[in-house]
Design a protein around this motif. Structure first.
Motif, PDB file in Angstrom:
ATOM      1  N   VAL A  91      44.391  31.007  52.510  1.00 54.80           N
ATOM      2  CA  VAL A  91      44.204  30.146  51.347  1.00 54.80           C
ATOM      3  C   VAL A  91      42.793  29.395  52.049  1.00 54.80           C
ATOM      4  O   VAL A  91      41.446  29.603  51.653  1.00 54.80           O
ATOM      5  N   VAL A 117      40.146  32.178  43.800  1.00 52.56           N
ATOM      6  CA  VAL A 117      40.729  31.703  45.290  1.00 52.56           C
ATOM      7  C   VAL A 117      42.292  32.631  44.872  1.00 52.56           C
ATOM      8  O   VAL A 117      42.870  33.131  45.546  1.00 52.56           O
ATOM      9  N   LYS A 131      37.141  24.534  61.500  1.00 47.99           N
ATOM     10  CA  LYS A 131      38.244  25.342  60.958  1.00 47.99           C
ATOM     11  C   LYS A 131      39.614  25.283  61.230  1.00 47.99           C
ATOM     12  O   LYS A 131      40.958  24.154  60.138  1.00 47.99           O
ATOM     13  N   MET A 141      29.348  30.077  40.583  1.00 47.64           N
ATOM     14  CA  MET A 141      30.253  29.081  40.260  1.00 47.64           C
ATOM     15  C   MET A 141      30.751  27.853  40.739  1.00 47.64           C
ATOM     16  O   MET A 141      30.319  27.559  41.308  1.00 47.64           O
ATOM     17  N   VAL A 201      26.603  28.003  44.149  1.00 50.82           N
ATOM     18  CA  VAL A 201      28.486  27.989  44.206  1.00 50.82           C
ATOM     19  C   VAL A 201      28.315  26.437  43.809  1.00 50.82           C
ATOM     20  O   VAL A 201      27.184  25.665  45.197  1.00 50.82           O
ATOM     21  N   GLU A 224      40.258  32.083  52.707  1.00 52.12           N
ATOM     22  CA  GLU A 224      39.813  32.839  51.012  1.00 52.12           C
ATOM     23  C   GLU A 224      38.532  31.568  50.674  1.00 52.12           C
ATOM     24  O   GLU A 224      38.072  32.746  49.979  1.00 52.12           O
ATOM     25  N   ILE A 225      39.042  30.765  50.561  1.00 57.03           N
ATOM     26  CA  ILE A 225      37.479  30.230  50.096  1.00 57.03           C
ATOM     27  C   ILE A 225      36.765  30.132  50.540  1.00 57.03           C
ATOM     28  O   ILE A 225      35.753  30.609  49.968  1.00 57.03           O
ATOM     29  N   PHE A 226      36.513  30.351  52.197  1.00 56.10           N
ATOM     30  CA  PHE A 226      35.308  30.131  52.079  1.00 56.10           C
ATOM     31  C   PHE A 226      35.209  32.110  51.990  1.00 56.10           C
ATOM     32  O   PHE A 226      33.233  31.654  51.911  1.00 56.10           O
ATOM     33  N   GLU A 227      35.655  32.331  51.887  1.00 56.80           N
ATOM     34  CA  GLU A 227      35.571  33.884  51.679  1.00 56.80           C
ATOM     35  C   GLU A 227      35.330  34.128  50.676  1.00 56.80           C
ATOM     36  O   GLU A 227      33.961  34.724  49.836  1.00 56.80           O
ATOM     37  N   THR A 228      35.357  33.482  49.058  1.00 59.20           N
ATOM     38  CA  THR A 228      35.432  33.555  48.227  1.00 59.20           C
ATOM     39  C   THR A 228      33.766  33.458  47.433  1.00 59.20           C
ATOM     40  O   THR A 228      32.344  33.540  47.435  1.00 59.20           O
ATOM     41  N   ILE A 229      33.422  31.643  48.665  1.00 54.00           N
ATOM     42  CA  ILE A 229      32.275  31.233  47.987  1.00 54.00           C
ATOM     43  C   ILE A 229      31.444  32.749  49.024  1.00 54.00           C
ATOM     44  O   ILE A 229      29.893  32.009  48.431  1.00 54.00           O
ATOM     45  N   LYS A 230      31.208  32.533  50.462  1.00 52.09           N
ATOM     46  CA  LYS A 230      30.472  34.114  50.626  1.00 52.09           C
ATOM     47  C   LYS A 230      30.013  35.338  49.314  1.00 52.09           C
ATOM     48  O   LYS A 230      28.668  35.978  49.487  1.00 52.09           O
ATOM     49  N   THR A 231      31.181  35.549  49.273  1.00 50.40           N
ATOM     50  CA  THR A 231      31.076  36.444  48.511  1.00 50.40           C
ATOM     51  C   THR A 231      29.645  36.458  47.438  1.00 50.40           C
ATOM     52  O   THR A 231      29.294  37.153  46.391  1.00 50.40           O
ATOM     53  N   THR A 232      30.126  35.352  46.642  1.00 47.60           N
ATOM     54  CA  THR A 232      29.576  34.913  45.449  1.00 47.60           C
ATOM     55  C   THR A 232      28.172  34.200  45.372  1.00 47.60           C
ATOM     56  O   THR A 232      27.492  35.479  44.915  1.00 47.60           O
ATOM     57  N   LEU A 233      27.289  34.123  46.894  1.00 49.83           N
ATOM     58  CA  LEU A 233      26.529  33.506  47.437  1.00 49.83           C
ATOM     59  C   LEU A 233      25.861  35.286  47.792  1.00 49.83           C
ATOM     60  O   LEU A 233      25.052  35.573  47.092  1.00 49.83           O
ATOM     61  N   ARG A 291      25.343  39.283  56.148  1.00 52.79           N
ATOM     62  CA  ARG A 291      25.483  39.481  54.705  1.00 52.79           C
ATOM     63  C   ARG A 291      24.554  39.084  53.235  1.00 52.79           C
ATOM     64  O   ARG A 291      24.920  40.034  52.741  1.00 52.79           O
ATOM     65  N   ILE A 295      27.293  35.193  57.358  1.00 52.05           N
ATOM     66  CA  ILE A 295      26.988  34.552  56.064  1.00 52.05           C
ATOM     67  C   ILE A 295      24.942  34.651  55.985  1.00 52.05           C
ATOM     68  O   ILE A 295      24.473  35.521  55.097  1.00 52.05           O
ATOM     69  N   ILE A 353      31.810  25.705  60.582  1.00 54.79           N
ATOM     70  CA  ILE A 353      33.027  25.968  60.267  1.00 54.79           C
ATOM     71  C   ILE A 353      32.577  28.311  60.632  1.00 54.79           C
ATOM     72  O   ILE A 353      31.505  28.796  60.017  1.00 54.79           O
TER      73      ILE A 353
END
Lengths: 104, 94
Positions: A24, B10, A3, B1, A42, A27-36, B89, B86, B45
């Protein structure tokens, strides 16, 4: 590549501080994780799709002890690379060490 | 998405960045990951997962339609392994 390396590359391209760029990217990876997590997939065009799949419970064996165990049902995350990414990976001329495999 | 929905989501959270800024960052992010992989490097990552390239040997195959024997060239395939965070989660709400 980690990263931190990505932050560096993005930082060189945009005019923001590393701290901001890093936030940022988090936040991108966090948004992907939350969506999954919510069960939605995604799709990143040009890169690939991230999805979750439900796996059924099955009988397994502890490879160390040989004991039979039940592997519980679970959800797993999978990635399917796009055609573009697959192509890019195979077109890379930067692998001179890779010997062509001899005819089977 | 989709990618544009990701950019939208974002941008709604990092309010000190414009949508255009976020778009550039998202594009650069995936481009740099793709480039790294195509150079044979792996991408890791933390909390998300890691990508690496596996080499597949060429093999003798068959065209399932015509039954003709063909040789399938050696190729590289991208491979993803989900990170611990993940994995946990997506299983919390069983």
């Amino acid at each position: 590549m980690t990263k931190a390396d990505i932050v560096e590359i993005v930082f060189e391209k945009v005019g923001f501080s590393k701290k901001d760029v890093s936030a940022v990217i988090e936040e991108i990876f966090e948004t992907i994780k939350t969506t999954l997590e919510g069960g939605e997939k995604v799709k990143i065009s040009g890169f690939g799709n991230f999805t979750t799949r439900q796996k059924r419970a099955r009988r397994g064996r502890n490879p160390q002890t040989g004991n039979e165990i039940t592997i519980e049902q679970r959800r797993v995350m999978t990635f399917k690379a796009s055609q573009l990414l697959k192509k890019a990976i195979n077109q890379a001329p930067s692998t001179p060490a890779a010997q062509p495999t001899t005819q089977a | 998405m989709t990618k544009s929905e990701l950019i939208e989501a974002v941008a709604a959270k990092v309010t000190n960045f414009s949508r255009k800024d976020v778009e550039i960052i998202v594009e650069t992010l995936f481009e740099s990951m793709a480039r790294s992989l195509s150079e044979g490097d792996k991408v890791e990552i933390r909390g998300f997962g890691s990508f690496k390239i596996k080499e597949r040997d060429g093999r003798q195959g068959r065209n399932p339609k015509s039954g003709e024997n063909i040789f399938i060239d050696a190729k590289k395939v991208p491979f993803f392994k989900a990170g611990k965070e993940i994995r946990e989660r997506i299983n919390e709400d069983k």
